[in-house]
Design an enzyme around this catalytic site. Structure first.
Site, short mmCIF file in Angstrom:
data_model
loop_
_atom_site.label_atom_id
_atom_site.label_comp_id
_atom_site.label_asym_id
_atom_site.label_seq_id
_atom_site.Cartn_x
_atom_site.Cartn_y
_atom_site.Cartn_z
N LYS A 72 37.59 35.93 34.64
CA LYS A 72 36.67 36.84 33.96
C LYS A 72 37.42 37.65 32.91
O LYS A 72 38.58 37.98 33.09
CB LYS A 72 36.04 37.83 34.94
CG LYS A 72 35.22 37.21 36.04
CD LYS A 72 34.73 38.26 37.01
CE LYS A 72 33.95 37.63 38.15
NZ LYS A 72 33.51 38.64 39.12
N ASP A 170 25.62 44.43 48.81
CA ASP A 170 26.99 44.94 48.83
C ASP A 170 27.24 45.83 50.04
O ASP A 170 28.35 45.84 50.58
CB ASP A 170 27.32 45.68 47.54
CG ASP A 170 27.55 44.73 46.37
OD1 ASP A 170 27.60 43.50 46.58
OD2 ASP A 170 27.69 45.22 45.23
#
Length: 192
Positions: A72, A170
């Protein structure tokens, strides 16, 4: 463009040039030729953008398993984040250690993260826009992650757990020691 290594093999802090005048500025934020000259062979295939409205929003800690592992390149175009990576490459001398870098529209830094690192961030301001280039397509079946604030990792997050804005997904991630961390040396694309 200034490309600076970090203590983690392959993780780089990038400072693109920014040229301004009374009208604003111009910046070349990515140049494939310059990356190749620096020895980085990521072939980016997808751009992602996120907007986090509230200060204290946490996204992470995530990865994609091989053969869908992703490198990334992260940058912020509005606001500021504390960007965090954790080395999850078993056998690496920095396995389980983290690096935190502030990325903002003001400092114009970017962070290059090779495959084999979990990634997450916390917003330091409201209305943060982050843009990430990735070199593998999103593959939901390859997603993995662990709890962002696991004390075993010792990450000094700028928000308390009870004040953090998190997705339900999450919040439900396992602790680092219980996460099913894949082998990034087998079945993944080789990256620098």
């Amino acid at each position: 463009m200034n490309i600076m290594p970090t203590e983690f093999d392959g993780v780089l802090v990038v400072e693109p040039g920014r040229f301004g005048d009374g009208r604003g500025f111009f910046s070349e934020t990515y140049n494939r030729r310059q990356w190749a000259e620096a020895g980085i062979d990521a072939d980016f295939v997808q751009d992602n953008q996120s907007l986090s409205a509230a200060r204290g929003t946490v996204r992470g800690m995530h990865w994609q398993a091989p053969p869908h592992a992703q490198a990334k390149l992260i940058r912020v175009t509005r606001g500021a984040i504390l960007d965090v990576v954790v080395d999850i490459r078993r056998g690496s001398p920095t396995f389980g250690r983290h690096l935190a870098v502030e990325l903002s529209a003001e400092n114009w830094r970017q962070l290059f993260i090779p495959a084999g690192f979990a990634h997450g961030f916390c917003t330091l301001t409201e209305n943060v826009e982050a843009i990430y280039k990735v070199d593998a397509y999103y593959a939901p079946e390859a997603e993995g992650g662990f709890l962002w604030n696991d004390p075993a990792l010792g990450i000094a997050w700028p928000v308390a757990a009870e004040a953090a804005a998190l997705s339900a997904k999450d919040r439900a991630l396992p602790a680092f020691g219980a996460a099913r961390i894949p082998d990034f040396t087998q079945g993944g694309r080789e990256r620098r």
